[in-house]
Design a protein around this motif. Structure first.
Motif, PDB file in Angstrom:
ATOM      1  N   GLN A 133       0.828  -1.199   0.000  1.00  0.00           N
ATOM      2  CA  GLN A 133       0.000   0.000   0.000  1.00  0.00           C
ATOM      3  C   GLN A 133       0.863   1.250   0.000  1.00  0.00           C
ATOM      4  OE1 GLN A 133      -2.330  -1.506   3.459  1.00  0.00           O
ATOM      5  NE2 GLN A 133      -4.112  -0.657   2.374  1.00  0.00           N
ATOM      6  N   VAL A 134       1.928   1.227   0.772  1.00  0.00           N
ATOM      7  CA  VAL A 134       2.829   2.373   0.794  1.00  0.00           C
ATOM      8  C   VAL A 134       3.383   2.635  -0.594  1.00  0.00           C
ATOM      9  CG1 VAL A 134       4.950   3.315   1.769  1.00  0.00           C
ATOM     10  CG2 VAL A 134       3.428   1.948   3.206  1.00  0.00           C
ATOM     11  N   ALA A 135       3.782   1.579  -1.296  1.00  0.00           N
ATOM     12  CA  ALA A 135       4.312   1.730  -2.648  1.00  0.00           C
ATOM     13  C   ALA A 135       3.278   2.340  -3.582  1.00  0.00           C
ATOM     14  CB  ALA A 135       4.780   0.382  -3.180  1.00  0.00           C
ATOM     15  N   ALA A 136       2.023   1.881  -3.473  1.00  0.00           N
ATOM     16  CA  ALA A 136       0.964   2.401  -4.338  1.00  0.00           C
ATOM     17  C   ALA A 136       0.661   3.864  -4.037  1.00  0.00           C
ATOM     18  CB  ALA A 136      -0.294   1.560  -4.180  1.00  0.00           C
ATOM     19  N   TRP A 137       0.755   4.275  -2.779  1.00  0.00           N
ATOM     20  CA  TRP A 137       0.445   5.650  -2.393  1.00  0.00           C
ATOM     21  C   TRP A 137       1.609   6.589  -2.695  1.00  0.00           C
ATOM     22  CZ3 TRP A 137      -1.532   4.016   3.127  1.00  0.00           C
ATOM     23  CH2 TRP A 137      -2.731   3.292   2.971  1.00  0.00           C
ATOM     24  N   ASP A 138       2.827   6.064  -2.772  1.00  0.00           N
ATOM     25  CA  ASP A 138       4.023   6.773  -3.204  1.00  0.00           C
ATOM     26  C   ASP A 138       4.214   8.122  -2.501  1.00  0.00           C
ATOM     27  OD1 ASP A 138       6.355   7.112  -4.635  1.00  0.00           O
ATOM     28  OD2 ASP A 138       5.364   7.936  -6.419  1.00  0.00           O
ATOM     29  N   PRO A 139       4.397   8.139  -1.188  1.00  0.00           N
ATOM     30  CA  PRO A 139       4.577   9.413  -0.467  1.00  0.00           C
ATOM     31  C   PRO A 139       5.891  10.092  -0.816  1.00  0.00           C
ATOM     32  CG  PRO A 139       5.056   7.556   0.968  1.00  0.00           C
ATOM     33  CD  PRO A 139       4.484   6.973  -0.295  1.00  0.00           C
ATOM     34  N   ASP A 140       5.875  11.426  -0.708  1.00  0.00           N
ATOM     35  CA  ASP A 140       7.111  12.194  -0.879  1.00  0.00           C
ATOM     36  C   ASP A 140       8.054  11.979   0.303  1.00  0.00           C
ATOM     37  OD1 ASP A 140       6.063  13.420  -3.217  1.00  0.00           O
ATOM     38  OD2 ASP A 140       5.032  14.913  -1.973  1.00  0.00           O
TER      39      ASP A 140
ATOM     40  N   GLY B  91       8.716  -2.304  -0.996  1.00  0.00           N
ATOM     41  CA  GLY B  91       7.578  -1.402  -1.052  1.00  0.00           C
ATOM     42  C   GLY B  91       7.920  -0.009  -0.575  1.00  0.00           C
ATOM     43  N   ILE B  92       8.864   0.107   0.327  1.00  0.00           N
ATOM     44  CA  ILE B  92       9.324   1.411   0.810  1.00  0.00           C
ATOM     45  C   ILE B  92      10.372   1.987  -0.132  1.00  0.00           C
ATOM     46  CG2 ILE B  92      10.325   2.644   2.755  1.00  0.00           C
ATOM     47  CD1 ILE B  92       7.605   1.299   3.328  1.00  0.00           C
ATOM     48  N   ALA B  93      11.299   1.143  -0.570  1.00  0.00           N
ATOM     49  CA  ALA B  93      12.421   1.611  -1.382  1.00  0.00           C
ATOM     50  C   ALA B  93      11.985   2.233  -2.698  1.00  0.00           C
ATOM     51  CB  ALA B  93      13.394   0.461  -1.632  1.00  0.00           C
ATOM     52  N   VAL B  94      10.855   1.777  -3.292  1.00  0.00           N
ATOM     53  CA  VAL B  94      10.441   2.278  -4.610  1.00  0.00           C
ATOM     54  C   VAL B  94       9.699   3.603  -4.533  1.00  0.00           C
ATOM     55  CG1 VAL B  94      10.319  -0.045  -5.579  1.00  0.00           C
ATOM     56  CG2 VAL B  94       8.247   0.998  -4.602  1.00  0.00           C
ATOM     57  N   THR B  95       9.322   4.042  -3.348  1.00  0.00           N
ATOM     58  CA  THR B  95       8.589   5.297  -3.232  1.00  0.00           C
ATOM     59  C   THR B  95       9.507   6.484  -3.478  1.00  0.00           C
ATOM     60  OG1 THR B  95       9.027   5.497  -0.860  1.00  0.00           O
ATOM     61  CG2 THR B  95       7.045   4.266  -1.513  1.00  0.00           C
ATOM     62  N   LYS B  96       8.885   7.644  -3.732  1.00  0.00           N
ATOM     63  CA  LYS B  96       9.684   8.870  -3.849  1.00  0.00           C
ATOM     64  C   LYS B  96      10.503   9.080  -2.579  1.00  0.00           C
ATOM     65  CE  LYS B  96       6.503  11.473  -6.874  1.00  0.00           C
ATOM     66  NZ  LYS B  96       5.296  10.613  -6.785  1.00  0.00           N
ATOM     67  N   ALA B  97       9.878   8.826  -1.440  1.00  0.00           N
ATOM     68  CA  ALA B  97      10.580   8.993  -0.172  1.00  0.00           C
ATOM     69  C   ALA B  97      11.811   8.105  -0.110  1.00  0.00           C
ATOM     70  CB  ALA B  97       9.637   8.685   0.987  1.00  0.00           C
ATOM     71  N   GLY B  98      11.660   6.855  -0.506  1.00  0.00           N
ATOM     72  CA  GLY B  98      12.781   5.929  -0.454  1.00  0.00           C
ATOM     73  C   GLY B  98      13.866   6.270  -1.459  1.00  0.00           C
ATOM     74  N   ARG B  99      13.451   6.595  -2.699  1.00  0.00           N
ATOM     75  CA  ARG B  99      14.427   6.884  -3.750  1.00  0.00           C
ATOM     76  C   ARG B  99      15.194   8.172  -3.481  1.00  0.00           C
ATOM     77  NH1 ARG B  99       9.942   6.237  -6.978  1.00  0.00           N
ATOM     78  NH2 ARG B  99      10.230   8.349  -7.830  1.00  0.00           N
ATOM     79  N   ASN B 100      14.530   9.140  -2.871  1.00  0.00           N
ATOM     80  CA  ASN B 100      15.156  10.442  -2.650  1.00  0.00           C
ATOM     81  C   ASN B 100      15.761  10.607  -1.256  1.00  0.00           C
ATOM     82  OD1 ASN B 100      14.343  11.261  -5.242  1.00  0.00           O
ATOM     83  ND2 ASN B 100      12.346  11.955  -4.480  1.00  0.00           N
ATOM     84  N   GLY B 101      15.759   9.535  -0.505  1.00  0.00           N
ATOM     85  CA  GLY B 101      16.328   9.613   0.840  1.00  0.00           C
ATOM     86  C   GLY B 101      15.529  10.479   1.781  1.00  0.00           C
ATOM     87  N   GLN B 102      14.216  10.617   1.510  1.00  0.00           N
ATOM     88  CA  GLN B 102      13.371  11.473   2.334  1.00  0.00           C
ATOM     89  C   GLN B 102      12.593  10.652   3.360  1.00  0.00           C
ATOM     90  OE1 GLN B 102      12.959  15.184  -0.796  1.00  0.00           O
ATOM     91  NE2 GLN B 102      11.197  13.845  -0.528  1.00  0.00           N
ATOM     92  N   ILE B 103      13.352   9.957   4.174  1.00  0.00           N
ATOM     93  CA  ILE B 103      12.802   9.221   5.306  1.00  0.00           C
ATOM     94  C   ILE B 103      13.288   9.924   6.563  1.00  0.00           C
ATOM     95  CG2 ILE B 103      12.791   7.047   6.575  1.00  0.00           C
ATOM     96  CD1 ILE B 103      13.038   5.589   3.931  1.00  0.00           C
ATOM     97  N   LEU B 104      12.362  10.529   7.259  1.00  0.00           N
ATOM     98  CA  LEU B 104      12.681  11.296   8.457  1.00  0.00           C
ATOM     99  C   LEU B 104      12.441  10.434   9.688  1.00  0.00           C
ATOM    100  CD1 LEU B 104      13.384  14.002   9.825  1.00  0.00           C
ATOM    101  CD2 LEU B 104      10.941  14.588   9.686  1.00  0.00           C
ATOM    102  N   LEU B 105      13.485  10.227  10.459  1.00  0.00           N
ATOM    103  CA  LEU B 105      13.379   9.417  11.671  1.00  0.00           C
ATOM    104  C   LEU B 105      13.356  10.326  12.885  1.00  0.00           C
ATOM    105  CD1 LEU B 105      15.839   6.564  10.702  1.00  0.00           C
ATOM    106  CD2 LEU B 105      13.352   6.575  10.561  1.00  0.00           C
ATOM    107  N   VAL B 106      12.389  10.074  13.751  1.00  0.00           N
ATOM    108  CA  VAL B 106      12.187  10.888  14.940  1.00  0.00           C
ATOM    109  C   VAL B 106      12.262   9.981  16.166  1.00  0.00           C
ATOM    110  CG1 VAL B 106      10.587  12.433  16.126  1.00  0.00           C
ATOM    111  CG2 VAL B 106      10.714  12.452  13.630  1.00  0.00           C
ATOM    112  N   GLU B 107      12.874  10.472  17.212  1.00  0.00           N
ATOM    113  CA  GLU B 107      12.988   9.676  18.432  1.00  0.00           C
ATOM    114  C   GLU B 107      11.606   9.182  18.870  1.00  0.00           C
ATOM    115  OE1 GLU B 107      14.543  10.018  23.049  1.00  0.00           O
ATOM    116  OE2 GLU B 107      14.708  11.745  21.700  1.00  0.00           O
ATOM    117  N   SER B 108      11.517   7.927  19.215  1.00  0.00           N
ATOM    118  CA  SER B 108      10.228   7.281  19.464  1.00  0.00           C
ATOM    119  C   SER B 108       9.393   7.993  20.511  1.00  0.00           C
ATOM    120  CB  SER B 108      10.435   5.823  19.888  1.00  0.00           C
ATOM    121  OG  SER B 108      11.010   5.078  18.838  1.00  0.00           O
ATOM    122  N   ARG B 109       9.993   8.416  21.611  1.00  0.00           N
ATOM    123  CA  ARG B 109       9.194   9.051  22.667  1.00  0.00           C
ATOM    124  C   ARG B 109       8.624  10.384  22.188  1.00  0.00           C
ATOM    125  NH1 ARG B 109      13.103  11.822  27.257  1.00  0.00           N
ATOM    126  NH2 ARG B 109      14.451  12.970  25.797  1.00  0.00           N
ATOM    127  N   GLN B 110       9.322  11.039  21.261  1.00  0.00           N
ATOM    128  CA  GLN B 110       8.831  12.282  20.687  1.00  0.00           C
ATOM    129  C   GLN B 110       7.709  11.995  19.704  1.00  0.00           C
ATOM    130  OE1 GLN B 110      11.579  14.726  18.136  1.00  0.00           O
ATOM    131  NE2 GLN B 110      11.652  15.982  19.982  1.00  0.00           N
TER     132      GLN B 110
END
Length: 326
Positions: free
Chosen positions: A253-260, A283-302
């Motif tokens: 589903q993530v791949a189909a929705w293709d988030p930035d 499924g994550i790697a093929v998205t725009k986010a995956g291809r462009n390195g736009q994966i933002l990681l935030v500390e879990s408690r935050q």
């Protein structure tokens, strides 16, 4: 002296590992509708006691004088109390208050050796003259307290926006007598929200952002995360796809929705591991986010905070999407 000061929920159950699932676990109950806010009123002149307050269950509480031994049963209430009241008035805290994986007040709470509200006998020994409970707290827990003569007050602890959080801070300030400190904390919260919004350049397009955990959960319409993205002028892909507060989704589903962008939680020091785990999924790697390195990681408690500390998530997202902004 006043001190400013995660929750990965039990993922074996069907709830997601973020925001609402976490807050609900802290509060010891299953998901339900948000209850109405507490109703508060002075009986004497403004800022004076006695005071009358009606909690989220509809129970009226008459507070004759500022309580001097206050207990908290939920992490969000811990966070409120530690920000606005004197520490020596806090005698009991939630079992998560001392856990650095969840709490923003863990260092102070650990030093204070307060009663843990998972230990009812310890709470009774602490003899609070006011016990602040989640609106989802177990009824039998409250019954024992009340039979012991301990006044209780239920508060909303799952929030859909920052205004509800501000109302929670104000309610705690009212029943404890810390009105001025509560007003200051609310002002700080609103200033940080406004500053985060200002990071978005006026001409910026609306990025499509998907909150997503490595466990395959997301947050949609009605969640605090959704409110944050909307306030930043971004599009929550989960809401765009018609999902509610929380849902389990597949990487297909993530791949189909293709988030930035994809925003995901990571434990402190585990960002590289989480990023690698996400990108190892096709499924994550093929998205725009995956291809462009736009994966933002935030500390879990935050990522999962249900208190004023959730503004840190907003700031992290604003910085990730827009940099320094204006």
């Amino acid at each position: 002296m006043r001190h400013p000061y995660r929750i990965v929920a039990a993922l074996g159950i069907a709830l997601c590992a973020v925001l609402f699932a976490v807050a609900l676990r802290f509060d010891g109950a299953l998901p339900g509708a948000l209850t109405s806010r507490s109703r508060l009123s002075d009986l004497g002149s403004a800022g004076k006691f006695p005071r009358r307050a009606v909690d989220t269950s509809g129970r009226e509480l008459l507070i004759e004088a500022p309580p001097q031994a206050i207990g908290s049963q939920a992490l969000s209430i811990d966070h409120f109390l530690f920000a606005i009241t004197d520490l020596d008035r806090i005698v009991a805290v939630s079992p998560y208050a001392t856990d650095p994986g969840y709490s923003f007040v863990h260092e102070i709470a650990a030093r204070m050796h307060m009663a843990d509200t998972s230990d009812l006998e310890a709470v009774l020994r602490a003899s609070p003259d006011l016990m602040l409970l989640s609106d989802r707290a177990r009824a039998d827990f409250e019954d024992v307290l009340r039979h012991a003569g301990i006044p209780t007050f239920r508060l909303r602890t799952v929030f859909a926006d920052f205004e509800q959080i501000a109302q929670g801070i104000a309610a705690v300030g009212f029943v404890t007598g810390d009105d001025s400190a509560a007003e200051l904390e609310i002002r700080r919260l609103r200033e940080r929200v406004d500053q985060a919004k200002a990071r978005r350049p006026p001409s910026a397009h609306a990025p499509r952002v998907l909150p997503y955990s490595t466990y395959g959960s997301t947050l949609g319409h009605g969640s605090l995360f959704d409110h944050i993205l909307t306030a930043l002028g971004a599009i929550n892909v989960a809401s765009e796809q018609g999902l509610g507060q929380y849902a389990d989704i597949s990487s297909e589903q993530v791949a189909a929705w293709d988030p930035d962008w994809i925003v995901a939680p990571a434990d402190r020091g585990a960002s590289d591991q989480v990023r690698g785990q996400l990108l190892a999924d096709a499924g994550i790697a093929v998205t725009k986010a995956g291809r462009n390195g736009q994966i933002l990681l935030v500390e879990s408690r935050q990522f999962t905070a249900m208190s004023q500390h959730a503004v840190g998530l907003m700031e992290a997202i604003a910085s990730g999407l827009f940099g320094e902004g204006m």
